[in-house]
Design a protein around this motif. Structure first.
Motif, mmCIF file in Angstrom:
data_model
loop_
_atom_site.group_PDB
_atom_site.id
_atom_site.type_symbol
_atom_site.label_atom_id
_atom_site.label_comp_id
_atom_site.label_asym_id
_atom_site.label_seq_id
_atom_site.Cartn_x
_atom_site.Cartn_y
_atom_site.Cartn_z
ATOM 1 N N ILE A 41 6.088 4.932 0.185
ATOM 2 C CA ILE A 41 5.533 4.262 1.362
ATOM 3 C C ILE A 41 4.008 4.376 1.346
ATOM 4 C CG2 ILE A 41 5.579 4.083 3.878
ATOM 5 C CD1 ILE A 41 8.340 3.709 2.735
ATOM 6 N N TYR A 42 3.326 3.232 1.464
ATOM 7 C CA TYR A 42 1.866 3.187 1.542
ATOM 8 C C TYR A 42 1.432 2.974 2.991
ATOM 9 C CZ TYR A 42 1.705 2.468 -3.553
ATOM 10 O OH TYR A 42 1.829 2.611 -4.907
ATOM 11 N N ALA A 43 0.207 3.391 3.298
ATOM 12 C CA ALA A 43 -0.352 3.131 4.634
ATOM 13 C C ALA A 43 -0.670 1.640 4.769
ATOM 14 C CB ALA A 43 -1.620 3.953 4.825
ATOM 15 N N MET A 44 -0.739 1.147 5.991
ATOM 16 C CA MET A 44 -1.100 -0.251 6.223
ATOM 17 C C MET A 44 -2.562 -0.494 5.852
ATOM 18 S SD MET A 44 0.647 -1.612 9.722
ATOM 19 C CE MET A 44 0.765 -0.149 10.730
ATOM 20 N N THR A 45 -2.855 -1.694 5.336
ATOM 21 C CA THR A 45 -4.239 -2.133 5.144
ATOM 22 C C THR A 45 -4.733 -2.706 6.470
ATOM 23 O OG1 THR A 45 -3.552 -4.358 4.588
ATOM 24 C CG2 THR A 45 -3.752 -2.811 2.754
ATOM 25 N N SER A 46 -6.038 -3.010 6.575
ATOM 26 C CA SER A 46 -6.514 -3.605 7.839
ATOM 27 C C SER A 46 -5.867 -4.964 8.061
ATOM 28 C CB SER A 46 -8.034 -3.762 7.880
ATOM 29 O OG SER A 46 -8.637 -3.273 6.752
ATOM 30 N N ARG A 47 -5.583 -5.670 6.967
ATOM 31 C CA ARG A 47 -4.921 -6.969 7.096
ATOM 32 C C ARG A 47 -3.530 -6.794 7.720
ATOM 33 N NH1 ARG A 47 -1.870 -10.002 3.513
ATOM 34 N NH2 ARG A 47 -1.970 -12.237 3.900
ATOM 35 N N ASP A 48 -2.809 -5.749 7.276
ATOM 36 C CA ASP A 48 -1.477 -5.474 7.846
ATOM 37 C C ASP A 48 -1.580 -5.190 9.343
ATOM 38 O OD1 ASP A 48 -0.497 -5.627 5.265
ATOM 39 O OD2 ASP A 48 -0.535 -3.454 4.952
ATOM 40 N N GLU A 49 -2.602 -4.390 9.694
ATOM 41 C CA GLU A 49 -2.743 -4.024 11.109
ATOM 42 C C GLU A 49 -3.054 -5.245 11.980
ATOM 43 O OE1 GLU A 49 -4.549 -0.488 12.530
ATOM 44 O OE2 GLU A 49 -4.538 0.444 10.541
ATOM 45 N N ILE A 50 -3.825 -6.171 11.421
ATOM 46 C CA ILE A 50 -4.124 -7.406 12.161
ATOM 47 C C ILE A 50 -2.830 -8.203 12.358
ATOM 48 C CG2 ILE A 50 -5.263 -9.673 11.982
ATOM 49 C CD1 ILE A 50 -7.589 -8.040 10.541
ATOM 50 N N MET A 51 -2.029 -8.226 11.295
ATOM 51 C CA MET A 51 -0.725 -8.903 11.342
ATOM 52 C C MET A 51 0.137 -8.377 12.480
ATOM 53 S SD MET A 51 0.515 -10.973 8.873
ATOM 54 C CE MET A 51 0.174 -10.217 7.301
ATOM 55 N N MET A 52 0.059 -7.061 12.696
ATOM 56 C CA MET A 52 0.826 -6.398 13.750
ATOM 57 C C MET A 52 0.479 -6.919 15.127
ATOM 58 S SD MET A 52 3.003 -4.084 13.252
ATOM 59 C CE MET A 52 3.601 -2.915 12.073
ATOM 60 N N GLN A 66 6.011 -9.191 5.914
ATOM 61 C CA GLN A 66 4.786 -9.082 5.116
ATOM 62 C C GLN A 66 4.282 -7.650 5.027
ATOM 63 O OE1 GLN A 66 1.753 -11.926 5.053
ATOM 64 N NE2 GLN A 66 2.952 -13.551 6.013
ATOM 65 N N ILE A 67 4.398 -6.906 6.133
ATOM 66 C CA ILE A 67 3.942 -5.516 6.135
ATOM 67 C C ILE A 67 4.803 -4.675 5.191
ATOM 68 C CG2 ILE A 67 3.813 -3.438 7.584
ATOM 69 C CD1 ILE A 67 2.896 -5.552 9.823
ATOM 70 N N ILE A 68 6.101 -4.930 5.196
ATOM 71 C CA ILE A 68 6.983 -4.192 4.279
ATOM 72 C C ILE A 68 6.625 -4.535 2.831
ATOM 73 C CG2 ILE A 68 9.379 -3.992 3.462
ATOM 74 C CD1 ILE A 68 10.249 -4.002 6.385
ATOM 75 N N THR A 69 6.356 -5.814 2.555
ATOM 76 C CA THR A 69 5.955 -6.205 1.202
ATOM 77 C C THR A 69 4.684 -5.453 0.785
ATOM 78 O OG1 THR A 69 6.877 -8.392 1.558
ATOM 79 C CG2 THR A 69 5.336 -8.173 -0.266
ATOM 80 N N SER A 70 3.736 -5.316 1.724
ATOM 81 C CA SER A 70 2.471 -4.662 1.422
ATOM 82 C C SER A 70 2.622 -3.141 1.270
ATOM 83 C CB SER A 70 1.457 -4.975 2.531
ATOM 84 O OG SER A 70 0.374 -4.081 2.496
ATOM 85 N N CYS A 71 3.414 -2.507 2.130
ATOM 86 C CA CYS A 71 3.455 -1.041 2.185
ATOM 87 C C CYS A 71 4.621 -0.424 1.417
ATOM 88 C CB CYS A 71 3.514 -0.567 3.640
ATOM 89 S SG CYS A 71 2.110 -1.127 4.614
ATOM 90 N N VAL A 72 5.611 -1.240 1.063
ATOM 91 C CA VAL A 72 6.757 -0.717 0.302
ATOM 92 C C VAL A 72 6.996 -1.644 -0.894
ATOM 93 C CG1 VAL A 72 9.095 0.235 0.499
ATOM 94 C CG2 VAL A 72 7.719 -0.123 2.573
#
Ligand SMILES: [Zn+2]
Length: 284
Positions: A41-52, A66-72
């Protein structure tokens, strides 16, 4: 990207987690587990957090996918994941990004005092309930209906439908004409019934038995299964629903015990940890 001198400074995995499904129930290429059954598991990027923070994308599940694709990165097809696995992954991502502690704020049911407590991401992941294997219903005429938990895709459809239903219930309350009111109520009820039916269908992954020629057969075709469920006796539907509910209990435990800090009270009670994405964005 491979020649980027900054590459060694990209984020590294922060933690590992198992999945409630153990990776079963998936076709090839959805997710690749390590030999230990875990995922990085990776931490969210700023792009992921904006997505949230995009409410539309949250509602249709696009941000979560998309967040799962980025962080896992081990997950290749997030929309095909089981709902229980998505829950666990989102909790793990929250832990990897914001730390282990999840704040919870609620009112004491005894005295009404505001109580602030905390839960732990690791503790929640460590106590996850595995999805039971080999859950099936055997009919009186010897068909075997094999079940699996619902996918995230269906969970999202159910969420959107519940949301719309709550809205239409509100507007129904404002209709003055009784006949109009009854009709609107009926429409809403039929939509919920159709949704329940879809959840049951999604939970069946095969129906098998023996035909007139004593040959074994197994049906996985979605249209054939739907047609069967529309034409079988209602007690089969009931049995399937019972088993589906059992499957629904699998996953992470969102309960945490907290104590009221008001001296004269001190009441200890259970509350729910809010792991859903909408709360993530306000936690940061
Ligand atoms: Zn209290």
């Amino acid at each position: 990207m491979s020649n980027n001198p900054l590459k060694s400074h990209f984020r590294a995995p922060k933690m590992f987690t198992r999945l409630p499904s153990g990776g079963d129930f998936y076709t090839e290429g959805v997710v690749t587990l390590k030999e230990t059954g875990e995922l990085e598991i990776y931490a969210m990027t700023s792009r992921d957090e904006i997505m949230m923070r995009n409410p539309d994308a949250l509602l249709n599940g696009e941000s979560v996918a998309q967040i799962i694709t980025s962080c896992v990165p081990a997950v290749k097809k997030p929309r095909e994941l089981l709902g229980a696995d998505v829950d666990a992954l989102m909790v793990a991502i929250q832990g990897a990004t914001f730390g282990d502690e999840v704040k919870v704020e609620t009112n004491c049911p005894e005295c009404g005092n505001t109580v602030i407590g905390a839960g732990s991401v690791q503790a929640s992941l460590a106590t996850m309930k595995d999805v039971p294997k080999d859950v099936k219903v055997i009919t009186d005429d010897n068909l075997t209906i094999e079940l699996r938990p619902v996918t995230y895709e269906t969970t999202i459809a159910a969420g959107v439908s519940n949301f719309q239903n709550a809205r239409s219930m509100q507007s129904i309350a404002n209709i003055e004409d009784d006949m109009e009111k009854l009709k609107a109520f009926n429409d809403s009820y039929m939509k919920m019934a159709e949704l329940n039916f879809l959840v049951i269908l999604d939970s069946i992954y095969s129906i098998s038995g023996i035909d007139d020629q004593e040959e074994e057969f197994i049906v996985t075709d979605r249209d054939n299964i739907r047609e069967y469920m529309e034409n079988c006796s209602s007690n089969i539907g009931k049995k399937v629903t019972e088993q589906v509910n059992l499957l629904g209990e699998a996953g992470i435990d969102k309960n945490v015990k907290i104590q009221c800090q008001e001296e004269s009270c001190g009441h200890v009670f259970d509350t729910n940890l809010e792991f859903d994405p909408v709360n993530f964005s306000t936690a940061s």
